[in-house]
Design an enzyme around this catalytic site. Structure first.
Site, mmCIF file in Angstrom:
data_model
loop_
_atom_site.group_PDB
_atom_site.id
_atom_site.type_symbol
_atom_site.label_atom_id
_atom_site.label_comp_id
_atom_site.label_asym_id
_atom_site.label_seq_id
_atom_site.Cartn_x
_atom_site.Cartn_y
_atom_site.Cartn_z
ATOM 1 N N ASP A 121 -5.371 22.233 -17.278
ATOM 2 C CA ASP A 121 -4.346 22.693 -18.221
ATOM 3 C C ASP A 121 -4.721 22.547 -19.695
ATOM 4 O OD1 ASP A 121 -3.968 19.935 -18.744
ATOM 5 O OD2 ASP A 121 -2.294 19.779 -17.348
ATOM 6 N N HIS A 146 -12.389 20.277 -12.248
ATOM 7 C CA HIS A 146 -11.947 21.514 -11.603
ATOM 8 C C HIS A 146 -11.926 22.711 -12.553
ATOM 9 C CE1 HIS A 146 -9.824 18.930 -8.286
ATOM 10 N NE2 HIS A 146 -11.137 18.908 -8.210
ATOM 11 N N GLU A 246 4.627 6.779 -7.457
ATOM 12 C CA GLU A 246 4.627 6.750 -5.980
ATOM 13 C C GLU A 246 3.365 6.047 -5.482
ATOM 14 O OE1 GLU A 246 7.041 8.317 -4.241
ATOM 15 O OE2 GLU A 246 7.994 9.241 -5.997
HETATM 16 P P1 OAD Z 1 -0.828 16.230 -6.842
HETATM 17 O O1 OAD Z 1 0.295 17.166 -7.094
HETATM 18 O O2 OAD Z 1 -1.430 16.208 -5.488
HETATM 19 O O3 OAD Z 1 -0.342 14.743 -7.146
HETATM 20 C C1 OAD Z 1 0.350 14.423 -8.329
HETATM 21 C C2 OAD Z 1 0.563 12.919 -8.366
HETATM 22 O O4 OAD Z 1 1.163 12.606 -9.612
HETATM 23 C C3 OAD Z 1 1.477 12.371 -7.273
HETATM 24 O O5 OAD Z 1 0.862 11.248 -6.665
HETATM 25 C C4 OAD Z 1 2.741 11.953 -8.045
HETATM 26 O O6 OAD Z 1 3.367 10.792 -7.476
HETATM 27 C C5 OAD Z 1 2.171 11.642 -9.410
HETATM 28 N N1 OAD Z 1 3.122 11.774 -10.537
HETATM 29 C C6 OAD Z 1 4.198 12.614 -10.637
HETATM 30 N N2 OAD Z 1 4.782 12.471 -11.838
HETATM 31 C C7 OAD Z 1 4.073 11.519 -12.509
HETATM 32 C C8 OAD Z 1 4.169 10.935 -13.820
HETATM 33 N N3 OAD Z 1 5.127 11.292 -14.681
HETATM 34 N N4 OAD Z 1 3.258 9.986 -14.164
HETATM 35 C C9 OAD Z 1 2.289 9.610 -13.298
HETATM 36 N N5 OAD Z 1 2.149 10.133 -12.067
HETATM 37 C C10 OAD Z 1 3.020 11.078 -11.667
HETATM 38 O O7 OAD Z 1 -1.935 16.505 -7.968
HETATM 39 P P2 OAD Z 1 -3.469 16.074 -8.008
HETATM 40 O O8 OAD Z 1 -3.705 14.804 -7.320
HETATM 41 O O9 OAD Z 1 -3.896 16.205 -9.421
HETATM 42 O O10 OAD Z 1 -7.123 21.256 -7.272
HETATM 43 O O11 OAD Z 1 -4.113 17.255 -7.158
HETATM 44 C C11 OAD Z 1 -5.502 17.279 -7.037
HETATM 45 C C12 OAD Z 1 -5.980 18.697 -6.939
HETATM 46 O O12 OAD Z 1 -5.274 19.388 -5.897
HETATM 47 C C13 OAD Z 1 -5.699 19.553 -8.165
HETATM 48 O O13 OAD Z 1 -6.648 19.399 -9.195
HETATM 49 C C14 OAD Z 1 -5.740 20.943 -7.611
HETATM 50 C C15 OAD Z 1 -4.890 20.703 -6.388
HETATM 51 O O14 OAD Z 1 -5.004 21.609 -5.365
HETATM 52 C C16 OAD Z 1 -7.569 22.515 -7.330
HETATM 53 O O15 OAD Z 1 -6.853 23.444 -7.650
HETATM 54 C C17 OAD Z 1 -9.007 22.669 -6.938
#
Ligand code: OAD
Length: 277
Positions: A121, A146, A246
């Site tokens: 982003d 990514h 979480e």
């Molecule tokens: P996810 O959507 O899988 O996970 C987001 C995490 O952020 C979760 O564990 C939430 O609990 C946490 N979260 C939510 N709000 C928050 C806040 N305010 N502060 C801190 N944490 C918070 O996203 P990613 O782990 O980034 O890849 O996903 C990994 C990859 O999967 C992405 O880069 C993307 C996706 O498919 C590609 O597109 C290749």
């Protein structure tokens, strides 16, 4: 605030203050408070959209117009968002540590703070420039595992360019084409089933293996190889601090889990962190 949470915060602050080198891994959660949807939680993108239709090379080969439409929409949504207190705290932390050690952000093997993100982003990049002002933002720029929503690259020859301001998605013929080879351009993000850029991965894992602490913020720790980054730090004797409201598969391995939002936790964890050498 509960006494447990207070205790976790003060342990995390101490651990990060003592660590001479820190690698930071962020995921979609750090941008949630900026209004960028996450992928897997409530309201997450993969709850309403199918990754197979939008984020694979096969999807692009099948229906490039649909894929471009989705990415054009995401670009316009993200362009309206601003870095939040979490992005800015990380940027200031990296810049302050670089100033204290004289390290160059361009070299992940010597930098005292190396920022690695799964996010496409551009909000870490914007926070780096905001926090640096007239100074060099380089120490706070992330290694973007990514790719970026704001770059395009050719689907055949790989030529990369800054993203077009607008993409006409009205028909396949209107989609942007490579000026070198004429093939369709695509967003320069990594899709499911694609390899990450080898140089970026090598620098990120090089930093993780030498880091005394790995700070993991806002990721579900489900997507590899990113999820292995904190494991590399652990295997080389470092510690993991997790910030996430979480629990995740990483939580049990972390020395400290701060179960708070990034925008609340990071300014407290990282403020005034000079090096204790
Ligand atoms: P996810 O959507 O899988 O996970 C987001 C995490 O952020 C979760 O564990 C939430 O609990 C946490 N979260 C939510 N709000 C928050 C806040 N305010 N502060 C801190 N944490 C918070 O996203 P990613 O782990 O980034 O890849 O996903 C990994 C990859 O999967 C992405 O880069 C993307 C996706 O498919 C590609 O597109 C290749």
């Amino acid at each position: 605030m509960s006494r447990d949470l207070q205790g976790e915060i003060s342990r995390a602050r101490d651990l990060l203050a003592r660590a001479k080198s820190v690698v930071v891994l962020t995921g979609a959660g750090i941008s949630a408070e900026s209004g960028v949807p996450t992928f897997r939680g409530e309201g997450g993108l993969w709850k309403s959209f199918r990754a197979d239709d939008l984020a694979t090379p096969q999807a692009f080969a099948r229906d490039p117009r649909l894929v471009w439409e989705w990415y054009a929409w995401r670009r316009s949504e993200v362009s309206r968002c601003l870095p939040n207190a979490g992005h800015l705290a990380l940027a200031s932390f990296a810049l302050e540590r670089a100033a204290a050690t004289g390290a160059s952000g361009g070299d992940a093997s010597t930098a005292s703070v190396t920022l690695v993100t799964q996010n496409v982003d551009g909000l870490h990049e914007r926070a780096a420039r905001d926090a640096a002002g007239t100074s060099d933002p380089a120490p706070a720029l992330p290694l973007a595992l990514h790719g970026s929503l704001f770059r395009d690259r050719c689907s055949r020859c790989g030529r990369a360019t800054p993203a077009l301001a607008t993409v006409d998605t009205s028909s396949v013929d209107a989609l942007p084409r490579c000026q070198r080879c004429g093939a369709l351009m695509r967003p320069a993000v990594v899709w499911f089933g694609e390899a990450l850029e080898a140089g970026v991965v090598a620098r990120a894992f090089g930093a993780a293996r030498t880091a005394e602490a790995c700070l993991v913020v806002g990721t579900s720790s489900l997507v590899y190889p990113a999820a292995s980054l904190p494991i590399a730090t652990l295997e080389h004797g470092g510690s993991v601090v997790e910030v996430n409201p979480e629990a995740t598969p990483l939580s049990d391995l972390a020395a400290v889990s701060v179960m708070q939002k990034a925008g609340d936790a990071l300014p407290v964890l990282l403020s005034g962190k000079g090096l204790r050498v």
